[in-house]
Design a protein around this motif. Structure first.
Motif, PDB file in Angstrom:
ATOM      1  N   ARG A   1     -13.513  -1.227  -8.398  1.00 56.33           N
ATOM      2  CA  ARG A   1     -12.151  -0.715  -8.492  1.00 56.33           C
ATOM      3  C   ARG A   1     -12.168   0.783  -8.780  1.00 56.33           C
TER       4      ARG A   1
ATOM      5  N   LYS B   1      -5.479  -2.460  -3.501  1.00 59.09           N
ATOM      6  CA  LYS B   1      -5.630  -1.833  -4.810  1.00 59.09           C
ATOM      7  C   LYS B   1      -6.245  -2.769  -5.843  1.00 59.09           C
TER       8      LYS B   1
ATOM      9  N   GLN C   1       0.819  -1.201   0.000  1.00 60.12           N
ATOM     10  CA  GLN C   1       0.000   0.000   0.000  1.00 60.12           C
ATOM     11  C   GLN C   1       0.859   1.258   0.000  1.00 60.12           C
TER      12      GLN C   1
END
Lengths: 776, 432
Positions: B428, B226, A317
């Motif tokens: 996303r 992510k 991250q």
């Protein structure tokens, strides 16, 4: 007009045909846009956090790759090929001799080889022939100069070394014959501990905007202030700069040595039904595995802050580097998705040298400017297609064409002046060998050696069929740009024995690396081979002869290296499958299996000799992941568990080629009783790493929250099957919406000193770290 | 006369009940009248009309509510198009051999309440499960606040909840009763967090099969990673976020496929005080209700409750979830419109653990009204309070006009919700 009924875009056409009175795709789209515009004040949303991070080292040893943690700082290292060492047998042992293509030996050895004929000429150099210093140490060259050294043979060149215990080069005033190993308080002064691996404050500001009509934007600004240098007497240098974009390490940052301001995200989104376009500074993360990067190849990593040792559950991250990119995604029938990106190449940013998590030996200076310039502006691009084949199974195929952000290392051209010292390795006026030839006063170079006429001797060199000092050509990307050598004298540079240690830690072959430093760099080749006549270093005796001769002449020296960012293609397949059992009590029910494999044809790896001739091999990396949420009790929420296995055919977890593992310890080549060479020291290749056929890593992790999720206990274990493991227990406390506290530890144990497991490269990083975060 | 026949025949439930069940004043012999406040001093007057959790909240935690006049008109109880479908299809529902609701022709249920005159626990649960929000599509902007045992705000989250029915479409512009391209699906539902900073961008998507024996597919986007990950969906009893007393299983008190629960049984029918009318506050900022109760005076919405002549209390057990912390759930359903009013979940020891209380009603307040495309007045739920009575933590969620991120509540918005918000790509995109 009443709005039309929206259906998924891919079915709108069919629906229009089936029910023409209900409108058309265009009408639906227009209605969709109008509805977006309906609300349409731009909404700006600002949020963020401020975080204090502290990591305290609990490692028994410092990071040896740092100058301040280098265990050789205080060592006065004996020269094993000096005639006074041991029985003297080492000095007399015959080693390789240089003969050029025409069979002409090196200039200084021509007299000694006059009576040697045939194959014997190839191994006719006594190991101690040029070893004129009994030892080497930090500041040896500076001490010699301070003592008024006249230089080798009184020529002024090759000032030699002088150590605090009197060990040194024969021609240096104050050097005491026969004195060798010892301890140097002068060198010990370089030592320091890094107790705080992390001590930083960061603030991140997120600005989010939705404009309507499918447009949105997001920006993140990160301020990062690092105070670790305050705890190390200022010996930590610039933590942030690299010569990529000016002095910036990533495209969107501004920094000082201890302060960083960057833009981890700055992008504009547009979406319309199944189409999504994102333009700007962004991250593209693909893949099934956590932490193991198989399909996750779009972005490099920024390792400057906490290497990759943050909480395992946060993966990369804080490490993935955003780069300017265009990303386009289209979802077909709300199922299959095609995802494309084109992004500006950005290299992986390594931790600064002489910082807590430094990965590059202090004896090496990384100078990447020219090689980055070569890659600057390059575009990476890739495509991924995900197709759900059933409710349980989704498969993914990926292709990426990129400049490998991790790069491959090789020697680089050293500067003409290093640390204030004119580089005597360089071709040019400071070249020590050329100066020796020019100023030689006639007679024997050493007592007992063959007689030579008075200088200048360049004419004699040329007459004997050998070359003169190479001429510099200038410009970049040249082996003779401004120096012609990859080495430079340095008072902090490593000595000879240390070389073996550093090479092993770096997973390199000390034999290859020495040959590369000599033979690929014209100025060095000329001096070492053509003038001094040292033959190729194929075994330890050969290598020590060369190293100890030159450490005795010039003291410690450092190497210059660089990274090249080679273009490569990565092909990958992945899948995930969720197991559904009829029996809900089964442990396997709702277990998720993930797998992925990536193939990089003709991938370039760092040569074990830091040569331009990189290792080329098709790399196959695969990972298998099993995830499971399981309630062990009705009193606590489900435990999240993950098992991962990664198999690599060509490189280790850090991308180092596996032929560089299992280094042979230097002690195997010196008899501990006599100090003489063991027979192994004369065996070609005996000191080269044995290598590994494959690398395998296993991860087990779990997260166990309390019923309200206010507390969470984390555990992550990474095992290198070669030996060595990392255990990361952690505790997260979230008492409210504006505070979070984290307490973690990184506990590592390596599997020995054979340089065959990755933990040996991180054994300095045992630590406890805490974070306090305030959200706003 | 049973309630649904009366409603469907006369448009009003009054004919189905004795007068005392239609008027709080009559029911309490004049001791409670519309407009009265019910607080700790007066709760005893209506103790038999509230559930144990609301009773405890008023009696011991400073909550109060006011009494509203009852309303029994059919159109005040349903979203118009959902009511149309209920009337159009009444009497056609049955359970097939697997336990799923089908029509008399064996097709998937075409929309509206399948069992408006439910006589069994399974029928009641089916009414709740097949359509949660009673609209084909909806976007709900939810500011949510968690109140700690001391009565202070501990957490604040904003999130958006989106629903798209894939079967049982009721809007007159729908191309049929099934959403094209989504055969076999009952609904898609996603939610994404827009506040606080640490969870902003976290997004989840559930894809519900029509077959109620099967657990929905669950996908999530976590900003740290992510990327979108698939999650096992059988762990349905964990909070979405720290402190938040909302689980997958909680949605509309029917957050799990109905056939993964069992032992349905009706344990009670009787009058009840519920927030089922006039819960929409368009005149107030962001439609927010005043707050009341708890040590800090902010634990609960200060709302009105009206007399419901008949509530059906159904109990069910999570038979397909081993080690679920839940032993059973008791669901209070308005017999007139089969809407959930309250659900009380019990732990494995049989102790009351958490409540899930809702407020709902027509989108009508004075001169303000929200209307559907044919001009009739809309209906929706308006708020929920989830109270962990064991930890004494209250989560209150408002269906607000808007929440952070510029998201607005929309009923049947003319938006392709699936493409916009209910694909992995969409998760996303909404992440950061």
């Amino acid at each position: 007009m009443p709005a039309r009924y929206p259906v998924p875009r891919s079915h709108a056409g069919a629906m229009a045909r089936a029910a023409p009175r209900r409108g058309s795709w265009t009408a639906v789209a227009v209605a969709g846009v109008l509805c977006h515009l309906e609300s349409h004040a731009i909404d700006w949303n600002l949020s963020g956090h401020v975080r204090q991070e502290i990591a305290y080292s609990i490692a028994a040893n410092n990071n040896e790759l740092n100058q301040m943690g280098n265990v050789f700082n205080d060592r006065i290292t004996p020269h094993y090929t000096h005639r006074t060492w041991g029985s003297g047998a080492n000095a007399a042992a015959l080693t390789s001799t240089y003969l050029n293509a025409e069979g002409v030996p090196g200039f200084f050895q021509q007299g000694g080889l006059a009576g040697v004929a045939g194959a014997a000429r190839r191994r006719a150099t006594a190991a101690g022939l040029f070893t004129q210093a009994t030892a080497n140490c930090r500041f040896g060259l500076a001490n010699a100069r301070a003592a008024g050294s006249p230089g080798l043979a009184g020529t002024g060149a090759f000032a030699g070394v002088l150590c605090p215990n009197g060990a040194g080069s024969a021609w240096v005033p104050g050097a005491t014959p026969g004195v060798a190993a010892g301890i140097s308080a002068q060198g010990a002064a370089l030592d320091d501990d890094i107790n705080f691996n992390l001590f930083n404050t960061r603030a991140e500001f997120d600005v989010q905007a939705r404009f309507g009509a499918g447009f949105a934007a997001f920006a993140r600004v990160r301020f990062y202030a690092d105070a670790t240098s305050s705890f190390t007497d200022g010996r930590i240098g610039n933590l942030n700069e690299n010569p990529y974009w000016g002095t910036r390490s990533t495209p969107g940052e501004w920094s000082t040595p201890n302060f960083l301001l960057d833009l981890p995200a700055l992008y504009l989104d547009y979406n319309r039904g199944p189409l999504w376009i994102r333009l700007g500074n962004q991250i593209v993360a693909w893949g099934e595995a956590y932490f193991f990067r198989v399909m996750d190849v779009a972005n490099g990593l920024d390792l400057r802050r906490h290497l990759t040792l943050g909480p395992g559950g946060e993966e990369f991250q804080d490490q993935r580097i955003a780069s300017p990119a265009l990303r386009v995604s289209y979802a077909f029938d709300a199922g299959p998705e095609l995802d494309l990106f084109v992004s500006l190449f950005t290299p992986t940013v390594l931790p600064a040298q002489n910082s807590a998590y430094n990965l590059i030996s202090s004896g090496t200076t990384l100078d990447e400017r020219d090689e980055f310039d070569d890659a600057a502006g390059a575009l990476n691009f890739g495509a991924r297609l995900s197709v759900p084949l059933s409710e349980q199974l989704t498969v993914t195929a990926m292709y990426t064409n990129r400049r490998n952000p991790d790069g491959v290392f090789r020697y680089a051209e050293a500067p003409a002046t290093n640390a204030g010292i004119a580089n005597a390795w360089c071709a040019g006026p400071a070249n020590a060998t050329n100066a020796l030839l020019s100023n030689f006063r006639g007679g024997a170079l050493f007592a007992g050696g063959p007689l030579l006429p008075a200088g200048p001797l360049q004419g004699a060199v040329a007459a004997s069929g050998l070359g003169l000092m190479p001429a510099l050509r200038g410009g970049q990307h040249q082996v003779l740009g401004h120096c012609g050598a990859a080495l430079a004298p340095d008072n902090h540079g490593p000595g000879s024995t240390e070389y073996w240690h550093a090479m092993g830690r770096s997973r390199l072959d000390p034999m290859q690396a020495l040959r590369t430093a000599i033979d690929e760099w014209p100025a060095t080749h000329w001096a070492v081979r053509e003038i001094f006549g040292f033959g190729e270093e194929r075994n330890v005796a050969d290598a020590l002869r060369t190293l100890e001769a030159f450490h005795g002449y010039l003291g410690g020296f450092r190497a210059y290296a660089t990274r090249e960012f080679k273009r490569e293609q990565v092909f990958a397949l992945g899948a995930n499958y969720i197991i559904q059992m009829d029996d809900p009590h089964s442990f396997f029910d709702s277990m998720i299996l993930r797998g992925e494999v990536a193939v990089t044809p003709h991938k370039q790896f760092t040569s074990l000799g830091l040569s331009r001739d990189y290792i080329e091999e098709t790399e196959v990396i695969s990972a298998l992941i099993i995830e499971k949420f399981h309630r062990f009790s009705d009193a606590i929420p489900a435990t999240y568990m993950v098992w991962q296995w990664m198999h690599r055919e060509a490189s280790d977890l850090f991308g180092r080629h596996l032929s560089g593992t299992e280094t042979v310890p230097f002690s195997r080549f010196i008899d501990p009783a006599t100090g003489d060479f063991t027979p192994a020291a004369f065996v070609d290749g005996a000191a080269s790493p044995r290598g590994s056929g494959a690398a395998d890593y296993v991860v087990f992790g779990f997260q166990q929250p309390t019923r309200s999720l206010m507390w969470r206990f984390d555990m992550a274990v990474l095992v290198d099957v070669e030996g060595g493991f990392l255990v990361q227990p952690g505790l997260r406390y979230r008492p409210g919406d504006d505070w979070q506290f984290d307490l973690y530890a990184n506990l590592m144990e390596d599997g020995g000193d054979e340089n065959d497991d990755v933990m040996e490269s991180l054994d300095f990083a045992d630590e406890i770290f805490v974070r306090a975060t305030w959200f706003f | 006369m049973a309630v649904w026949p009366a409603l469907s025949a006369h448009g009003d439930a009054a004919d189905a009940f004795a007068p005392a069940l239609l008027d709080i004043e009559a029911f309490t012999a004049g001791r409670v009248r519309p407009g009265d406040w019910i607080d700790a001093d007066s709760i005893e007057l209506v103790q038999d009309l509230v559930d144990p959790v609301v009773y405890q909240e008023v009696k011991q935690d400073r909550r109060r509510f006011f009494v509203q006049p009852a309303a029994n008109g059919l159109e005040t109880l349903f979203p118009p198009y959902f009511l149309d479908a209920t009337l159009r299809h009444q009497g056609r529902a049955r359970f097939d051999a697997d336990g799923n609701v089908v029509t008399d022709g064996g097709d998937s249920w075409p929309g509206g309440l399948p069992f408006p005159a439910a006589t069994s626990g399974a029928e009641v649960i089916a009414n709740l499960t097949l359509s949660w929000g009673r609209h084909d599509r909806a976007l709900y902007a939810f500011p949510a606040v968690v109140i700690d045992p001391a009565g202070a705000q501990a957490y604040e989250y904003d999130f958006v909840w989106a629903e798209q029915q894939c079967a049982g479409l009721v809007h007159p512009d729908a191309p049929g009763t099934l959403l094209p391209g989504h055969a076999g699906e009952l609904r898609r539902q996603s939610l994404w967090f827009t506040h606080t900073n640490d969870v902003r961008g976290s997004a989840f998507l559930s894809i519900w099969p029509y077959d109620q024996r099967r657990v929905p597919e669950l996908f999530g986007y976590l900003p740290n990673l992510k990327r979108v990950r698939r999650f096992p969906a059988n762990q349905r009893f964990e909070p979405y976020m720290p402190g938040l007393n909302l689980y997958l299983s909680d949605a509309w008190a029917a957050g799990d496929p109905m056939l993964t629960w069992g032992n349905f049984r009706i344990i009670h029918r009787g009058p009840y005080l519920a927030s089922c009318h006039a819960q929409w506050r368009p005149a107030r900022a962001n439609w927010a209700h005043p707050l009341v109760g708890g040590a800090g005076g902010i634990s609960y919405f200060e709302v009105g409750k009206a007399l419901v002549p008949e509530v059906i209390v159904v109990e069910a057990e999570p038979v397909a979830y081993p080690n679920a912390p839940v032993s059973r759930r008791r669901i209070y359903v308005d017999a007139r419109n089969m809407n959930v009013l309250q659900a009380i979940t019990y732990d494995r020891h049989g102790e009351a653990w958490k409540s899930f209380e809702t407020g709902s009603g027509q989108r009508l307040a004075g001169n303000a009204a929200e209307r559907c495309s044919d001009g009739r007045i809309e209906w929706s739920f308006n708020w929920l309070i989830s109270h962990d009575v064991q930890a004494n933590r209250v989560t209150r969620v408002l269906q607000a006009e808007h929440c952070r991120g510029n998201w607005r509540t929309r009923l049947d918005p003319p938006i392709d919700l699936v493409s916009e918000f209910m694909t992995e790509q969409a998760l996303r995109r909404m992440g950061s």
